[in-house]
Design a protein around this motif. Structure first.
Motif, PDB file in Angstrom:
ATOM      1  N   PRO A  25       0.815  -1.227   0.000  1.00  0.00           N
ATOM      2  CA  PRO A  25       0.000   0.000   0.000  1.00  0.00           C
ATOM      3  C   PRO A  25       0.844   1.271   0.000  1.00  0.00           C
ATOM      4  O   PRO A  25       1.805   1.389   0.760  1.00  0.00           O
ATOM      5  CB  PRO A  25      -0.809  -0.130   1.291  1.00  0.00           C
ATOM      6  CG  PRO A  25      -0.926  -1.609   1.509  1.00  0.00           C
ATOM      7  CD  PRO A  25       0.390  -2.173   1.035  1.00  0.00           C
TER       8      PRO A  25
ATOM      9  N   VAL B   7      -6.599   2.182   4.870  1.00  0.00           N
ATOM     10  CA  VAL B   7      -5.794   2.937   3.917  1.00  0.00           C
ATOM     11  C   VAL B   7      -6.681   4.018   3.308  1.00  0.00           C
ATOM     12  O   VAL B   7      -7.882   3.811   3.107  1.00  0.00           O
ATOM     13  CB  VAL B   7      -5.198   2.052   2.801  1.00  0.00           C
ATOM     14  CG1 VAL B   7      -4.181   1.085   3.369  1.00  0.00           C
ATOM     15  CG2 VAL B   7      -6.289   1.289   2.068  1.00  0.00           C
TER      16      VAL B   7
ATOM     17  N   SER C  80      -3.217  -3.390  -4.654  1.00  0.00           N
ATOM     18  CA  SER C  80      -3.233  -3.970  -3.310  1.00  0.00           C
ATOM     19  C   SER C  80      -4.536  -4.713  -3.060  1.00  0.00           C
ATOM     20  O   SER C  80      -4.561  -5.751  -2.396  1.00  0.00           O
ATOM     21  CB  SER C  80      -3.044  -2.868  -2.256  1.00  0.00           C
ATOM     22  OG  SER C  80      -1.774  -2.259  -2.384  1.00  0.00           O
TER      23      SER C  80
ATOM     24  N   TYR D 148      -4.564  -7.680   0.050  1.00  0.00           N
ATOM     25  CA  TYR D 148      -4.070  -6.972   1.229  1.00  0.00           C
ATOM     26  C   TYR D 148      -5.028  -5.874   1.670  1.00  0.00           C
ATOM     27  O   TYR D 148      -5.028  -5.461   2.832  1.00  0.00           O
ATOM     28  CB  TYR D 148      -2.698  -6.355   0.948  1.00  0.00           C
ATOM     29  CG  TYR D 148      -1.627  -7.370   0.649  1.00  0.00           C
ATOM     30  CD1 TYR D 148      -1.231  -8.284   1.604  1.00  0.00           C
ATOM     31  CD2 TYR D 148      -1.009  -7.424  -0.602  1.00  0.00           C
ATOM     32  CE1 TYR D 148      -0.256  -9.232   1.336  1.00  0.00           C
ATOM     33  CE2 TYR D 148      -0.032  -8.361  -0.887  1.00  0.00           C
ATOM     34  CZ  TYR D 148       0.342  -9.262   0.088  1.00  0.00           C
ATOM     35  OH  TYR D 148       1.295 -10.201  -0.185  1.00  0.00           O
ATOM     36  N   VAL D 149      -5.829  -5.375   0.740  1.00  0.00           N
ATOM     37  CA  VAL D 149      -6.807  -4.333   1.036  1.00  0.00           C
ATOM     38  C   VAL D 149      -8.163  -4.793   0.510  1.00  0.00           C
ATOM     39  O   VAL D 149      -8.253  -5.356  -0.582  1.00  0.00           O
ATOM     40  CB  VAL D 149      -6.411  -2.993   0.377  1.00  0.00           C
ATOM     41  CG1 VAL D 149      -7.480  -1.937   0.636  1.00  0.00           C
ATOM     42  CG2 VAL D 149      -5.066  -2.519   0.911  1.00  0.00           C
TER      43      VAL D 149
ATOM     44  N   THR E  35      -7.765  -2.725   5.658  1.00  0.00           N
ATOM     45  CA  THR E  35      -6.637  -3.582   5.291  1.00  0.00           C
ATOM     46  C   THR E  35      -6.873  -5.008   5.786  1.00  0.00           C
ATOM     47  O   THR E  35      -7.868  -5.293   6.454  1.00  0.00           O
ATOM     48  CB  THR E  35      -5.337  -3.058   5.906  1.00  0.00           C
ATOM     49  OG1 THR E  35      -5.407  -3.204   7.338  1.00  0.00           O
ATOM     50  CG2 THR E  35      -5.121  -1.599   5.561  1.00  0.00           C
TER      51      THR E  35
END
Length: 444
Positions: free
Chosen positions: A164, A272, A284, A289-290, A304
């Protein structure tokens, strides 16, 4: 002196050297990992340092160098081991459960070795092997990062894709498991180095410690770890309470800014914020991851993996309140959490990444409550002990331990720290500081 007495003296000298060598090797190899298998038909992942823990304790036992009494702090550590071992009675037995239960046992042995060494030698002599180990790892990490910069691939750097805000980057880690692990090691070593620097009067040593601190900070930066926020906040607090700064305005900022940094650390770990309509974090999201977020004008806010894992931990705990699912068993619920929509379809199969929620999910409500009580006891005892300290070096060390414990407690909100060897090492140093022993030795 008779030949017999000379032999005894020589033997004691050899034993002392073996003790020191095994302890230094234990500290040095704490940063390395290796696979040793098969062992009793188990695939047991251990660190080479564990070999030297056993060697040190065996030699100490033969020489009667390490004696652990059942004081409050030993009991605190032993109860944690027992809470993990209790899982053998509450869930179906499997080989890998035994491996997970063995981890806190090994960590307790590490704690026993450090506590025994510090009582036999001194505080400084116990701190130095750890600092040497982390400085060596930092030099490796720095070297690896510069090789990476020259497009020479190496195992000292983690190639992280779709990170990120940064995209694809190289994060220094040396031979530790992750860049964040290197950062947590540097966090502890840095403050122990500050203690050595502030507690000596020798100008040459101060200059050496300053150079070593710079090396640690460079490795810290190159690891690109969020733990650096904790480092900055802790440094502000240290100088804000150390007593050498008397400007009230400066003191106010040094003591207030860390609060915002700690809050930022926790929020930034779980959310984020993209000011470009979510375009900058799209990769991402594709990597898992997100997760999907919400659009607020030009701003896109998304949770996240840390946030998703916490929801997952709470869900697993809800179904296993009393005793949890067993140590290391959270990952077995990966598919079930995806089916419930708590995980997206691309998130990696992470561990709980929260010491408290992870404890609740894997060990149950009693272990979770016990963990909180233990941390409160340590904070309370550290503050009380420092208030009573008449020696300036004792007061300095107490202050450092308080702020390290605070930083580690904040870190524990987004990381599983109970299996981190450096924190059991630090716990032994903390117990030494809190003990009422009259024969304490600071060092030569």
């Amino acid at each position: 002196m008779s030949r017999y007495h000379k032999s005894i003296v020589n033997l004691q000298g050899v034993i002392s050297k073996v003790l020191k060598l095994s302890f230094w090797l234990m500290a040095f190899f704490m940063l390395f990992q290796a696979n040793f298998w098969p062992l009793f038909n188990l695939e047991l992942i251990i660190q080479p340092s564990e070999i030297f823990i056993i060697l040190f304790l065996l030699v100490s036992f033969v020489n009667k160098s390490v004696q652990l009494n059942l004081d409050k702090y030993n009991v605190i550590a032993l109860i944690w081991v027992c809470l993990n071992a209790l899982s053998l009675l509450t869930i179906d037995f499997e080989n890998h459960i035994l491996i997970e239960v063995s981890k806190p046992v090994i960590l307790f042995l590490l704690y026993a070795a450090v506590r025994g060494y510090i009582l036999k030698y001194s505080l400084d002599e116990t701190i130095k092997p750890f600092i040497f180990s982390v400085v060596f790892a930092s030099l490796l990490a720095i070297s690896g990062w510069f090789f990476h910069l020259l497009e020479i691939s190496n195992i000292l750097v983690l190639q992280h894709e779709n990170y990120p805000y940064f995209g694809t980057i190289g994060r220094a880690k040396a031979f530790t498991s992750t860049p964040n692990m290197l950062a947590s090691l540097v966090l502890v070593a840095s403050f122990l180095l500050i203690y050595l620097n502030f507690s000596v009067s020798d100008g040459k040593n101060k200059k050496l410690y300053a150079y070593l601190f710079i090396i640690l900070m460079l490795a810290f930066i190159l690891s690109i770890s969020k733990t650096i926020v904790l480092m900055v906040a802790s440094l502000f607090l240290f100088f804000g309470f150390y007593g050498k700064i008397h400007n009230k305005v400066v003191l106010y900022f040094l003591r207030i800014i860390p609060i915002f940094l700690f809050v930022f650390y926790v929020i930034a770990s779980h959310l984020v914020i993209d000011l470009n309509y979510g375009k900058d974090i799209k990769e991402s999201q594709e990597s898992g991851y997100v997760s999907n977020g919400v659009q607020l004008g030009d701003i896109y806010i998304a949770p996240t993996a840390y946030y998703m894992i916490k929801k997952g931990s709470a869900e697993v705990f809800k179904d296993n309140i009393l005793f949890g699912v067993g140590p290391g068993q959270y990952n077995k619920h990966y598919e079930a959490l995806k089916e419930k929509g708590i995980y997206n379809n691309k998130i990696p199969n992470y561990d709980p990444h929260s010491t408290f929620l992870g404890t609740l999910a894997e060990l149950g409500i009693f272990a979770g409550i016990y963990l909180i009580i233990s941390i409160i006891i340590l904070f309370k005892d550290l503050v009380h002990k420092r208030k009573k300290s008449l020696n300036s070096n004792d007061s300095l060390f107490g202050l450092i331990l308080i702020f390290l414990l605070l930083a580690i407690s904040i870190e524990s909100l987004v990381t599983d720290i109970m299996n981190f060897r450096q924190y059991w090492y630090l716990y032994a140093l903390t117990v030494y500081y809190l003990s009422d022993s009259t024969n304490k030795k600071r060092g030569a």
